[in-house]
Design a protein around this motif. Structure first.
Motif, PDB file in Angstrom:
ATOM      1  N   TYR A 110       6.848  -9.571  -7.964  1.00 42.36           N
ATOM      2  CA  TYR A 110       5.768 -10.183  -7.184  1.00 42.36           C
ATOM      3  C   TYR A 110       6.007  -9.996  -5.686  1.00 42.36           C
ATOM      4  CZ  TYR A 110       3.544 -12.480 -11.167  1.00 42.36           C
ATOM      5  OH  TYR A 110       2.865 -12.721 -12.341  1.00 42.36           O
ATOM      6  N   PRO A 155       2.965  -6.804 -11.599  1.00 39.05           N
ATOM      7  CA  PRO A 155       1.940  -7.811 -11.901  1.00 39.05           C
ATOM      8  C   PRO A 155       0.569  -7.426 -11.354  1.00 39.05           C
ATOM      9  CG  PRO A 155       3.454  -8.604 -10.199  1.00 39.05           C
ATOM     10  CD  PRO A 155       4.016  -7.310 -10.695  1.00 39.05           C
ATOM     11  N   GLU A 156       0.557  -6.621 -10.327  1.00 41.24           N
ATOM     12  CA  GLU A 156      -0.715  -6.154  -9.771  1.00 41.24           C
ATOM     13  C   GLU A 156      -0.420  -4.948  -8.885  1.00 41.24           C
ATOM     14  OE1 GLU A 156      -2.148  -7.256  -6.245  1.00 41.24           O
ATOM     15  OE2 GLU A 156      -0.046  -7.396  -5.706  1.00 41.24           O
ATOM     16  N   THR A 157      -1.450  -4.375  -8.296  1.00 44.26           N
ATOM     17  CA  THR A 157      -1.286  -3.181  -7.477  1.00 44.26           C
ATOM     18  C   THR A 157      -1.386  -3.549  -6.008  1.00 44.26           C
ATOM     19  OG1 THR A 157      -2.310  -1.832  -9.197  1.00 44.26           O
ATOM     20  CG2 THR A 157      -2.179  -0.868  -6.985  1.00 44.26           C
TER      21      THR A 157
END
Lengths: 204, 204
Positions: free
Chosen positions: B53, B136-138
């Motif tokens: 993160y 978890p995300e880009t």
């Protein structure tokens, strides 16, 4: 607030200085965000309530607009490149920011603050917590009314907003959306004219 | 590749056109990213291997630099405002992009592509998957060599890189880091001179 009721026929809500709020909108509903005192930045986010990993994204919106900042008629995209909000009205000179992250506790430590300082990042999580939600991370916000001039050599600076008391923007929901507003508590730089203030909003 | 060995005394690795790779660096190690053919954009990310993160953040780095783009000596910050990489060398004219999201399948659909098209977003997840990780995300990437001119009125455009064959940047790790590189497969706009190419890198 008499002048305010004329620009907000529906219930006018005060967002106290340094605080945040989360508001659920249905498609077609519009939130009017009023810069009551003129120089207050409002960090603004939008989330898909069914999937909080889908949220407003400045880095997806800029290449869609082919501009740094949105103007009347421009839609904000999510990180899935879907329209989530449209800027349908803007009575300010049109200066907003998409370049700068929300302030957070670390930012204030780095600015020399000792002890707790309110921040937009904390406001985001408190506002979502108040409606039982937790964002997986903090998207880069749309900083309404924030004035970050870009110079020809690529330098940027933090300047005072150019909006005037009572000027406002209207954001229309393009899908079910949770909008989060934070009346930025920054009082170390000129971002809010050195004095965080209340703002108001209403749903149309 | 004879000229390449002179600028990379350690093992020179080819990153094939349209592909991605994840590389683990210790603090003080440097990755040299070489624009072998001159006009290839390399989307670049950096993650804290102990907490994915925490990752490179353009919206936190820009206010730290007070510039849109990094130059020699500038450090890239994470979303926790910690230094993760420092741009210690840059033999290009210094044009890189921090404004535009990675290309992804939706981007190519919106550009009219039918069927599958490689993308930097997919490359990021494939590269991390190859070392057993899932982001978890880009995060918004540092787009090395990418040329997105900003006009005085705030308009932006996609232009061809100004770098020349063999020019390179060196990024020094400021903490334990996983760097992900994607040789951008964009072949619909001028971003890579219309022709995605191999690049090379080495660890110093």
């Amino acid at each position: 607030m008499n002048t305010m009721t004329s620009i907000c026929p529906s219930e006018l809500v005060r967002l106290p200085a340094r605080h945040g709020v989360a508001i659920r909108l249905n498609p077609g509903q519009t939130i009017k965000v009023i810069n009551t005192h003129g120089k207050q930045v409002v960090d603004t986010w939008a989330f898909n309530p069914h999937d909080l990993y889908e949220a407003i994204s400045m880095e997806h919106s800029r290449p869609f607009w082919l501009k740094l900042n949105p103007h009347k008629g421009d839609s904000l995209l999510t990180n899935k490149r879907r329209k989530i909000l449209t800027l349908v009205e803007d009575t300010t000179p049109g200066i907003h920011d998409t370049l700068v992250a929300a302030c957070d506790p670390t930012r204030y430590v780095q600015l020399g603050v000792e002890g707790h300082h309110d921040s937009c990042n904390e406001n985001l999580f408190l506002a979502l917590d108040a409606i039982g939600l937790v964002a997986p991370e903090t998207p880069s916000p749309l900083n309404l009314f924030m004035n970050v001039p870009v110079h020809p050599d690529g330098r940027i600076e933090f300047a005072q907003p150019v909006s005037e008391p009572g000027q406002y923007v209207c954001l229309e929901a393009q899908m079910e959306v949770i909008v989060v507003l934070s009346a930025c508590p920054q009082d170390i730089t000129a971002v809010n004219g050195m004095r965080p203030q209340d703002v108001h909003y209403c749903i149309l």
